[in-house]
Each structure stands twice: as structure tokens, then as C-alpha cells.
Motif scaffolding. Structure first.
Motif, PDB file in Angstrom:
ATOM      1  N   ARG A  69       0.807  -1.092   0.142  1.00  0.00           N
ATOM      2  CA  ARG A  69      -0.206   0.039  -0.087  1.00  0.00           C
ATOM      3  C   ARG A  69       0.846   1.235  -0.024  1.00  0.00           C
ATOM      4  NH1 ARG A  69      -5.109   1.187   4.355  1.00  0.00           N
ATOM      5  NH2 ARG A  69      -5.591   3.369   3.519  1.00  0.00           N
ATOM      6  N   VAL A  70       0.266   2.096  -0.652  1.00  0.00           N
ATOM      7  CA  VAL A  70       1.082   3.562  -0.829  1.00  0.00           C
ATOM      8  C   VAL A  70       0.330   4.565  -0.025  1.00  0.00           C
ATOM      9  CG1 VAL A  70       1.989   5.392  -2.267  1.00  0.00           C
ATOM     10  CG2 VAL A  70       2.100   2.802  -2.911  1.00  0.00           C
ATOM     11  N   PHE A  71       0.765   5.324   0.815  1.00  0.00           N
ATOM     12  CA  PHE A  71       0.393   6.386   1.707  1.00  0.00           C
ATOM     13  C   PHE A  71       1.049   7.687   1.245  1.00  0.00           C
ATOM     14  CE2 PHE A  71      -0.402   2.832   4.180  1.00  0.00           C
ATOM     15  CZ  PHE A  71      -1.728   3.112   4.840  1.00  0.00           C
ATOM     16  N   ALA A  72      -0.079   8.820   1.495  1.00  0.00           N
ATOM     17  CA  ALA A  72       0.585  10.160   1.197  1.00  0.00           C
ATOM     18  C   ALA A  72       1.479  10.687   2.323  1.00  0.00           C
ATOM     19  CB  ALA A  72      -0.512  11.098   1.006  1.00  0.00           C
ATOM     20  N   ALA A 127       1.332   8.659   9.814  1.00  0.00           N
ATOM     21  CA  ALA A 127       0.740   7.886  11.031  1.00  0.00           C
ATOM     22  C   ALA A 127      -0.136   6.747  10.763  1.00  0.00           C
ATOM     23  CB  ALA A 127      -0.117   9.074  11.993  1.00  0.00           C
ATOM     24  N   ASP A 128      -1.080   7.188   9.489  1.00  0.00           N
ATOM     25  CA  ASP A 128      -1.783   5.818   9.170  1.00  0.00           C
ATOM     26  C   ASP A 128      -0.918   4.660   8.596  1.00  0.00           C
ATOM     27  OD1 ASP A 128      -4.134   7.341   9.712  1.00  0.00           O
ATOM     28  OD2 ASP A 128      -4.491   8.042   7.797  1.00  0.00           O
ATOM     29  N   ALA A 129       0.178   5.094   7.949  1.00  0.00           N
ATOM     30  CA  ALA A 129       0.950   3.985   7.343  1.00  0.00           C
ATOM     31  C   ALA A 129       1.398   2.959   8.709  1.00  0.00           C
ATOM     32  CB  ALA A 129       2.200   4.781   6.557  1.00  0.00           C
ATOM     33  N   LYS A 151       5.750  -4.417   0.901  1.00  0.00           N
ATOM     34  CA  LYS A 151       6.200  -3.085   1.655  1.00  0.00           C
ATOM     35  C   LYS A 151       5.087  -2.254   1.480  1.00  0.00           C
ATOM     36  CE  LYS A 151       9.671  -1.870   2.446  1.00  0.00           C
ATOM     37  NZ  LYS A 151      11.109  -1.693   2.542  1.00  0.00           N
ATOM     38  N   ILE A 152       5.238  -1.190   2.756  1.00  0.00           N
ATOM     39  CA  ILE A 152       4.395  -0.120   2.703  1.00  0.00           C
ATOM     40  C   ILE A 152       5.192   1.246   2.198  1.00  0.00           C
ATOM     41  CG2 ILE A 152       2.996   1.515   4.310  1.00  0.00           C
ATOM     42  CD1 ILE A 152       2.728  -1.397   6.111  1.00  0.00           C
ATOM     43  N   VAL A 153       4.838   2.214   1.656  1.00  0.00           N
ATOM     44  CA  VAL A 153       5.614   3.386   1.221  1.00  0.00           C
ATOM     45  C   VAL A 153       4.827   4.603   1.075  1.00  0.00           C
ATOM     46  CG1 VAL A 153       6.665   4.262  -0.939  1.00  0.00           C
ATOM     47  CG2 VAL A 153       6.651   1.639  -0.661  1.00  0.00           C
TER      48      VAL A 153
END
Length: 333
Positions: A305-308, A313-315, A327-329
């Protein structure tokens, strides 16, 4: 991004949960003589970031206190002793801290060109895992063609990378994961055997699949809870490589006899405290041996998942929930 010499970055108001994280503004860092300044377009999110936010993984002396250990972007400036790079070049890097920011400095020996075929989000997902897996699984444990390796946490960023690399170099990969969906993802990445640890004892599963022999190498991030069982799952002359302690660092009432009887090696390391020269040597190995595999598509990051940037914090909440595969990016404007 501001044109007045400032930048946004993620700060923490104190140690605690994701709610301590927020966006702040401050001056851009200036690269030292042997450093590169990267205009960051994406940053990987890793377990050590969570540990640092919680207060259990402090940055080493001289490193930025800002979270973030890997980035991708373009070179904005360089120190006067840096060579081999150009302003504007697309790069990714293992950083010592400061990745959750619009600009980040990093020693030039930890910077790599973005592999052919990858965008910046994918490129930001590879440095920390590749440095860690290469150093521990290949340099220290000596993994080579024809061996059997067990990778715990196969659906994590480290795990998905280790499965692909070990498979690419001719090893047979066993892995553990907590759901059938995660096990299926590991099999698609090249694992020969994926063990749902909620349903099977991984020691018995390994012994069955190897006719009682065990595996040659175990890459472990669980720690204390798995230590005794890892010794049982190793073959004669096997190696246990420990890279994290998700279950804690202290194992009690451990029977050490298997280490002597089976001539086992127990090793481990953390990446962040390593010297610049040590990290440069790993970087050079990756460029020579792994970058061609990425260009060929044989090894590639699995992005969950990609977060802004503003939603860092949500990531972290997503990572701590433990449901991610790969991976989380963070992506920057």
C-alpha cells in the motif's frame, strides 16, 4: 516543496503511538563533503521506524532524528568530494535517518541508481530490505545454490525480498506466515514450501519436507520465542541468522546442546550502526549481483500500500496491524 530553503518533514512529539507523528517545517539539510542531498519523492516504511517512534531504536550518533531509513528521488546537491553522480539523477538510497522528509542527506556510498523499469515508489521499497537480506543471508550466512533456507515472516518486506533473492540464487526456500493468503503470496514469489504457523509446527513441516535433515540456514526476525525451535529445524552445520526480536530478545531455559552436536552457527546483525565503509561494500555487491536481477524482473518489490506523506501515522497504523503483504511506502507531492 518550498523554494525558500525549507522543507516539510514528519516529527514526533514524544515516544508513543502513531498519534505522536505530525508534519512540521524546518530547514533543508546541507550535504557534507562525502554526502548527497536527495529530493525525496518516496520513502519506505519499516519496522525500525516504528521502534524508533516508540523509543526502543534510537538513531546512531550523528544521524538525523527524523524517521525513515530508505528513500527514492533525485539528486539535488552533492558534497565536493562526491564523484560518480550527477545533479538530477534518479537514485534510491539506504539512509541513516531522515527519510520521512522532502529532502534527505546520505553518504554517497549508500546511494544507488534506480533500477531499470522501476518507478520511485518501487525504488523506495528496496534499499533497506536488500541491504539487510544481502548482508545477513548471503555475506554472513553464506547462502549458495543448492541449499535449503527457512525465511520466517515471509510476507513481510524482508521476507518477500529474501524469498526472491534466495530463489534467484538457486536455493530451495521454506517460509512461515500467519494466514493462508500470505502463504499463497509467498509461494507465488518462489517459495517451495509455505507454512501457516497458526496451523502447523514449522519444525515438523521442515523435517517432513527434508526427510528429517532440516534446513541449512534460517533467517529469523522473531527472536526468543523461536530460538529453541530454530535450533531443532537446522541441519548439521546449519546457520541461524537473527535480524530482529519481534517476540523479545531474551530466551530462557534454552537447551544449547544442538549447537554443539550439530555444529551450528548463530549469528545476527543490525544494519543502522554499520560503518559507511561496510555499507558501501554491501552497496557494491548489490550493484554487481542484484541490480541485474531487478532489471531482468527476477527480483522486484512487492508493494502492499502507498500512503501520502501527510498520512505517515496511518502508514504506521497499517504496519502495526500486521495485515500487509510486502512493503508500505510514503509518496510525496
Amino acid at each position: 516543496m518550498s523554494s525558500d530553503g525549507s522543507m516539510r518533514y514528519i516529527t514526533i512529539s514524544g515516544f508513543g503511538g502513531p498519534e505522536v507523528m505530525s508534519v512540521a517545517t524546518g530547514p533543508r539539510p546541507t550535504p557534507g563533503p562525502n554526502e548527497v542531498l536527495i529530493r525525496v519523492s518516496a520513502a519506505g516504511v519499516n519496522r525500525p521506524d516504528v521502534a524508533q517512534r516508540q523509543g526502543t531504536y534510537p538513531p546512531p550518533p550523528g544521524a538525523s532524528a527524523v524517521l525513515g531509513l530508505e528513500v527514492a528521488g533525485t539528486i539535488a546537491a552533492m558534497g565536493d568530494q562526491v564523484s560518480g553522480f550527477e545533479i538530477g539523477a534518479r537514485v534510491c538510497a539506504l539512509v541513516n535517518g531522515g527519510g520521512y522528509a522532502e529532502y534527505c542527506t546520505v553518504p554517497a556510498g549508500q546511494v544507488l541508481p534506480v533500477p531499470d523499469g522501476l518507478d520511485d515508489v518501487a525504488a523506495a521499497a528496496i534499499p533497506e530490505t536488500l541491504f539487510t537480506v544481502w548482508a545477513n543471508l548471503f555475506q554472513m550466512a553464506g547462502l549458495h545454490e543448492g541449499q535449503d533456507v527457512l525465511v520466517h515472516g515471509g510476507s513481510s518486506g524482508i521476507g518477500t525480498t529474501a524469498i526472491q533473492l534466495a530463489n534467484a540464487f538457486g536455493a530451495r526456500v521454506f517460509t512461515t506466515a500467519g494466514t493462508d493468503a500470505k502463504c499463497d503470496a509467498c509461494l507465488k514469489l518462489g517459495a517451495a514450501v509455505a507454512i501457516n504457523y497458526h496451523q502447523q509446527d514449522f519444525v515438523e513441516a521442515v523435517k517432513t519436507a527434508t526427510d528429517g535433515r532440516g534446513v541449512d540456514i534460517i533467517l529469523d526476525m522473531v527472536g526468543a520465542a523461536y530460538f529453541q525451535r530454530n535450533l531443532s529445524a537446522l541441519a548439521r552445520d546449519g546457520c541461524l541468522s537473527i535480524i530482529a526480536f519481534l517476540s523479545g530478545p531474551k530466551a530462557e531455559a534454552v537447551n544449547l546442546t544442538p549447537i554443539m552436536v550439530k555444529r551450528l552457527t548463530v549469528t545476527g546483525s543490525t544494519m543502522r550502526p554499520r560503518t559507511e565503509d561496510e555499507k558501501r561494500a554491501i552497496r557494491d555487491d548489490l550493484l554487481d549481483k542484484v541490480w541485474p536481477l531487478i532489471a531482468e524482473g527476477r527480483v522486484k518489490p512487492l508493494i502492499d500500500r502507498v500512503f501520502a506523506f501527510e498520512d505517515a501515522a496511518d502508514a504506521h497504523r497499517h504496519m502495526e496491524a500486521g495485515d500487509h503483504i510486502g512493503k508500505i511506502v510514503l509518496a510525496y507531492d
